[in-house]
Design a protein around this motif. Structure first.
Motif, short mmCIF file in Angstrom:
data_model
loop_
_atom_site.label_atom_id
_atom_site.label_comp_id
_atom_site.label_asym_id
_atom_site.label_seq_id
_atom_site.Cartn_x
_atom_site.Cartn_y
_atom_site.Cartn_z
N LEU A 349 0.88 -1.13 0.08
CA LEU A 349 0.03 0.18 -0.03
C LEU A 349 0.80 1.24 -0.10
CD1 LEU A 349 -2.77 1.27 0.10
CD2 LEU A 349 -2.55 1.09 2.59
N ARG A 350 1.78 1.06 0.83
CA ARG A 350 2.81 2.53 0.72
C ARG A 350 3.43 2.57 -0.69
NH1 ARG A 350 4.74 4.53 5.26
NH2 ARG A 350 6.59 4.90 4.48
N GLY A 351 3.91 1.45 -1.24
CA GLY A 351 4.39 1.61 -2.45
C GLY A 351 3.45 2.19 -3.80
N VAL A 352 2.00 1.64 -3.41
CA VAL A 352 1.05 2.50 -4.47
C VAL A 352 0.77 3.66 -3.99
CG1 VAL A 352 -1.48 2.26 -5.17
CG2 VAL A 352 -0.06 0.04 -4.84
N LEU A 353 0.67 4.14 -2.70
CA LEU A 353 0.42 5.45 -2.51
C LEU A 353 1.55 6.31 -2.76
CD1 LEU A 353 -1.47 7.30 -1.26
CD2 LEU A 353 -0.64 6.79 1.17
N GLY A 354 2.98 5.95 -2.90
CA GLY A 354 3.92 6.56 -3.09
C GLY A 354 4.20 6.91 -4.54
N GLU A 355 3.72 6.10 -5.36
CA GLU A 355 3.38 6.15 -6.89
C GLU A 355 2.51 7.38 -7.21
OE1 GLU A 355 2.55 2.37 -8.49
OE2 GLU A 355 4.65 1.51 -8.18
N LEU A 356 1.29 7.13 -6.18
CA LEU A 356 0.14 8.02 -6.74
C LEU A 356 0.65 9.71 -6.50
CD1 LEU A 356 -2.86 6.31 -5.05
CD2 LEU A 356 -2.51 6.84 -7.57
N THR A 357 1.47 9.87 -5.64
CA THR A 357 2.07 11.10 -5.13
C THR A 357 2.78 11.70 -6.41
OG1 THR A 357 3.89 10.40 -4.12
CG2 THR A 357 1.94 10.78 -2.58
N ALA A 358 3.28 10.89 -7.41
CA ALA A 358 3.63 11.50 -8.63
C ALA A 358 2.81 12.41 -9.32
CB ALA A 358 4.22 10.31 -9.32
N TYR A 359 1.32 12.18 -8.92
CA TYR A 359 0.44 12.98 -9.70
C TYR A 359 0.19 14.29 -9.04
CZ TYR A 359 -0.51 8.67 -12.36
OH TYR A 359 -0.57 7.42 -13.32
N PRO A 360 0.28 15.36 -9.67
CA PRO A 360 0.53 16.58 -9.13
C PRO A 360 -1.03 17.02 -8.26
CG PRO A 360 1.04 16.92 -11.32
CD PRO A 360 0.70 15.31 -11.03
N GLU A 361 -2.33 16.46 -8.77
CA GLU A 361 -3.54 16.62 -7.98
C GLU A 361 -3.31 15.85 -6.61
OE1 GLU A 361 -8.22 16.09 -8.59
OE2 GLU A 361 -6.82 15.94 -10.19
N VAL A 362 -2.92 14.59 -6.77
CA VAL A 362 -2.75 13.77 -5.26
C VAL A 362 -1.87 14.48 -4.56
CG1 VAL A 362 -2.26 11.53 -4.45
CG2 VAL A 362 -3.44 11.54 -6.69
#
Length: 489
Positions: A349-362
């Motif tokens: 889950l930490r890995g996926v959330l870390g990937e999502l933070t690459a999106y500016p809106e997130v």
């Protein structure tokens, strides 16, 4: 009456509230059971929103060597406040002992009566006053005021004596904390590869490192004393293989992941602020920072009622606004608790959330939440994008001098910012001139001025939130002024 307001607890929330009340001339007595400040580091650093609030009260200059940056995190996942635009900074490594010293001097300079070595014993509330029993070295005495505010922490005696409900979930695990001098420890933020628990470290300056350790399966304990350093060092070695037992202990503590929120922030003439109203895992330093912001929301409202400028119903907005903030606080700290304490099971889950933070809106969404910049109050509705949000610092050019939205709030009064030289609007605000400063200025030609593009006028509450704007507000100006500052005079 001994004072208009009694504040129980001389921590950051109580001292901030005392300063806010004195800033506008309300007499206040602060009592605390400790004879002197503990000097313990406790909460370290300020979120971006607390930095703005301290700047609005000209408090930042009182902190020496304030190290700032754009780093934040959500459950240990790094975030950059820079995604929110320029000027959003957090302060790192400011011990709570320093924060308390600065706020106490500010409150005393303004005339607050701070009484140490006095323990809250009980209260009695009537229709027009509240009295508390206080234990001192000389015996027991009674102090009376028109309002009482409990800022006395998670085990609040005021909360219990006044009968507030405090539902939530108990702690399921225990975390040990130690500030250690004389050891070299690499900085860690919820690292991978640690089985059996969680470790975190952070440098505090002057050769001191903070270490936090939690072992899976370690049940929470109700401790009468802080943990011994040997207990912390042993747990650290079991999880990391590193021996820190040769270090010099500066301070140690233990805490858990309990999450509780009172059902109401006000019962008659008794109100709660800070950890008295909400307890949670102190992820990202949000506990102390939210507590300070509670007091800034409450202070000007309590002052307006005490001066007779506003009706008692204004205090109900303290509950409606800050209870919603508290609810959101528990939700996000519970989520962070899972990310911090979940061990290997949450690494995917930490890995996926870390990937999502690459999106500016997130990234912007989480950074605003971590920085305390996402709070929007119900101020009556309308289409202007700033309604209910806090006003960021914007440079202004006036007919006499340059200023900023931040500097205009330093008196603790409301501000009507006329951006068009609109004499009609200024005349409509005249009946509130004893409570609201009317300022004619325009945004300076600097980045950020576009926030007020096509805006003719903005009404700022003393806590810096936008209460009305034209065009774009549903209400007219006198309605907004009466709602937040009382009837006209």
């Amino acid at each position: 009456m001994d004072a208009s307001v009694i504040v129980v607890g001389a921590g950051p929330a109580g001292l901030m509230l005392a300063g806010e009340l004195r800033l506008v001339g309300i007499d206040v007595v602060v009592i605390d059971r400790l004879a002197e400040r503990t000097g313990e580091s406790r909460g370290i650093g300020f979120t971006a929103r607390t930095m703005e609030i301290f700047d609005q009260r000209d408090l930042l200059r009182r902190f020496e060597k304030l190290a700032t940056g754009t780093f934040a995190h959500f459950g240990g996942i790094p975030l950059d406040l820079g995604v929110l635009g320029p000027g959003h900074l957090a302060a790192r490594n400011v011990p709570q002992s320093v924060t308390e010293a600065v706020l106490e001097k500010w409150a005393r300079d303004l005339g607050a009566d701070i009484r140490r070595g006095q323990e809250f014993l009980g209260l009695e509330q009537s229709a027009d006053s509240v009295g508390i029993r206080v234990g001192t070295a000389a015996g027991e005495e009674t102090v009376t005021a028109r309002y009482l505010v409990g800022c006395d922490g998670g085990r609040s005696g005021v909360r219990q004596a006044a009968g507030f409900d405090f539902p939530g979930t108990p702690a399921t695990t225990e975390l040990l904390l130690a500030d250690v001098r004389g050891v070299e420890i690499e900085q860690r933020m919820i690292p991978d590869g640690i089985s059996g628990g969680m470790v975190m470290t952070a440098p505090l300056g002057d050769g001191v490192h903070r270490v936090i350790v939690a072992e899976h399966g370690a049940p929470p304990r109700r401790r009468a004393e802080p943990p011994e350093f040997g207990e912390v060092a042993d747990a650290w070695k079991r999880l990391t293989g590193v021996d820190i037992s040769h270090g010099e202990l500066v301070w140690a503590s233990a805490f858990g992941d309990a999450a509780r929120l009172v059902t109401e922030y006000r019962r008659g003439r008794v109100l709660l602020a800070g950890d008295s109203a909400h307890v949670h895992l102190p992820a990202g330093g949000q506990g102390m920072n939210t507590s300070i912001q509670d007091s800034v929301n409450l202070g000007w409202k309590l002052a307006a009622v005490l001066r007779g400028a506003a009706t008692d119903s204004l205090l109900d907005t303290y509950h409606s606004e800050r209870h919603e903030v508290g609810r959101g606080l528990l939700l996000n700290t519970k989520a962070q608790s899972k990310l911090i304490l979940g061990g290997e099971d949450v690494q995917p889950l930490r890995g996926v959330l870390g990937e999502l933070t690459a999106y500016p809106e997130v990234a912007r969404h989480l950074a605003a939440k971590a920085g305390g910049l996402d709070i929007r109050y119900d101020v009556g509705g309308g289409s202007h994008p700033l309604l209910g949000l806090r006003m960021p610092r914007l440079e202004l050019a006036g007919p006499a001098r340059s200023t900023s939205t931040t500097e205009l709030l330093r008196t603790g009064r409301g501000v009507l910012l006329d951006l068009e030289g609109n004499a009609h609007l200024r005349r409509r605000a005249e009946p509130w001139q004893d409570r609201v400063d009317v300022v004619t200025a325009r945004p300076a030609a600097v980045p950020g001025g576009s926030l007020l593009k096509d805006t003719g006028c903005v009404l700022l509450r003393p806590d810096g939130h936008v209460a009305w704007a034209a065009p774009g507000s549903r209400d007219d100006l006198p309605t907004a002024l009466a709602r937040w500052f009382g009837p006209p005079r």
